[in-house]
Write a protein that holds these residues in place. Structure first.
Motif, PDB file in Angstrom:
ATOM      1  N   ALA A  41       0.829  -1.200   0.000  1.00  0.00           N
ATOM      2  CA  ALA A  41       0.000   0.000   0.000  1.00  0.00           C
ATOM      3  C   ALA A  41       0.868   1.256   0.000  1.00  0.00           C
ATOM      4  CB  ALA A  41      -0.934  -0.013   1.209  1.00  0.00           C
TER       5      ALA A  41
ATOM      6  N   ARG B 114      -5.906  -1.528  -7.514  1.00  0.00           N
ATOM      7  CA  ARG B 114      -7.258  -0.979  -7.676  1.00  0.00           C
ATOM      8  C   ARG B 114      -7.572   0.085  -6.632  1.00  0.00           C
ATOM      9  NH1 ARG B 114     -10.996  -3.493 -10.864  1.00  0.00           N
ATOM     10  NH2 ARG B 114     -10.392  -5.504 -11.754  1.00  0.00           N
ATOM     11  N   ASP B 115      -7.089  -0.125  -5.414  1.00  0.00           N
ATOM     12  CA  ASP B 115      -7.388   0.809  -4.325  1.00  0.00           C
ATOM     13  C   ASP B 115      -6.761   2.184  -4.544  1.00  0.00           C
ATOM     14  OD1 ASP B 115      -8.880  -1.055  -2.947  1.00  0.00           O
ATOM     15  OD2 ASP B 115      -7.282  -1.591  -1.539  1.00  0.00           O
ATOM     16  N   HIS B 116      -5.611   2.215  -5.227  1.00  0.00           N
ATOM     17  CA  HIS B 116      -4.833   3.458  -5.260  1.00  0.00           C
ATOM     18  C   HIS B 116      -4.647   4.076  -6.638  1.00  0.00           C
ATOM     19  CE1 HIS B 116      -3.994   3.040  -1.024  1.00  0.00           C
ATOM     20  NE2 HIS B 116      -3.659   1.781  -1.233  1.00  0.00           N
TER      21      HIS B 116
ATOM     22  N   ALA C  92      -5.454  -6.023  -5.857  1.00  0.00           N
ATOM     23  CA  ALA C  92      -6.378  -5.307  -4.968  1.00  0.00           C
ATOM     24  C   ALA C  92      -5.821  -3.942  -4.580  1.00  0.00           C
ATOM     25  CB  ALA C  92      -6.664  -6.140  -3.727  1.00  0.00           C
ATOM     26  N   LEU C  93      -4.551  -3.894  -4.226  1.00  0.00           N
ATOM     27  CA  LEU C  93      -3.942  -2.624  -3.841  1.00  0.00           C
ATOM     28  C   LEU C  93      -3.823  -1.677  -5.029  1.00  0.00           C
ATOM     29  CD1 LEU C  93      -1.163  -3.847  -1.377  1.00  0.00           C
ATOM     30  CD2 LEU C  93      -3.282  -2.629  -0.805  1.00  0.00           C
TER      31      LEU C  93
END
Length: 197
Positions: free
Chosen positions: A60, A91-93, A88-89
């Protein structure tokens, strides 16, 4: 009559870290040098595709720092996943186009006279890549939707041996199936491969 061509910027494998170096190099300095050059000389481009291995450790912290640095780029960014990335990370950022699949970091992007397809070749827990049935079905569907539109296919892992022993062992598995598939579609005009650097 002149044919209008869409201008794109293509980067790959920044292996970004929030601090420290990667094999003796500072990826923050290198990425900023590229961003500064693009902003100064190629701000008229439509977008910048980054074909995987965005963050070296898939953390992250790395994606937050990468996102902050990419925000200084004057172009929209089209990010892709490589073997060092965490989907996933990522996509998050980092923002993805609305057309992105829920399970993979892959999507289509229509341009004025052509099309980009960004194919996710990431294989969880491996340095090599993967071309599974779900991705093959998506690619087939995308290539048949606009058969007359010139299409440019971006991916991280090479689908065939390049004569580079250290890299060839980590190429995309099932590459022959991928090559057989795209051979059936004359709209595929060029492959853009990351991973080899």
């Amino acid at each position: 009559m002149a044919l209008y061509m869409t201008k794109l910027i293509w980067l790959s494998d920044p292996h970004f870290v929030a601090s420290g170096t990667v094999q003796g190099h500072d990826p923050r300095v290198r990425l900023q040098a590229a961003i500064d050059f693009i902003n100064a000389h190629h701000s008229d481009a439509t977008a910048c595709v980054i074909s995987g291995d965005l963050a070296n450790h898939g953390t992250a912290e790395g994606y937050v720092a990468l996102s902050n640095q990419l925000n200084t780029l004057s172009l929209p960014v089209l990010p892709m996943a490589g073997n060092h990335d965490d989907r996933a990370l990522l996509r998050d950022h980092l923002a993805l186009p609305d057309s992105a699949m829920p399970d993979f970091i892959q999507y289509a992007q229509n341009l004025p006279n052509s099309r980009i397809l960004c194919l996710d070749t990431h294989k969880l827990g491996a340095h090599s890549g993967q071309f599974c049935a779900a991705r093959a079905a998506w690619l087939t569907d995308q290539l048949t939707q606009q058969p007359e539109t010139p299409t440019y296919l971006f991916m991280h892992h090479p689908p065939a041996s390049l004569g580079l022993p250290m890299q060839d062992q980590d190429r995309m598995e099932n590459g022959d199936a991928f090559l057989d598939l795209i051979a059936q579609h004359a709209n595929v005009k060029h492959l853009f491969l990351g991973h080899v650097h």
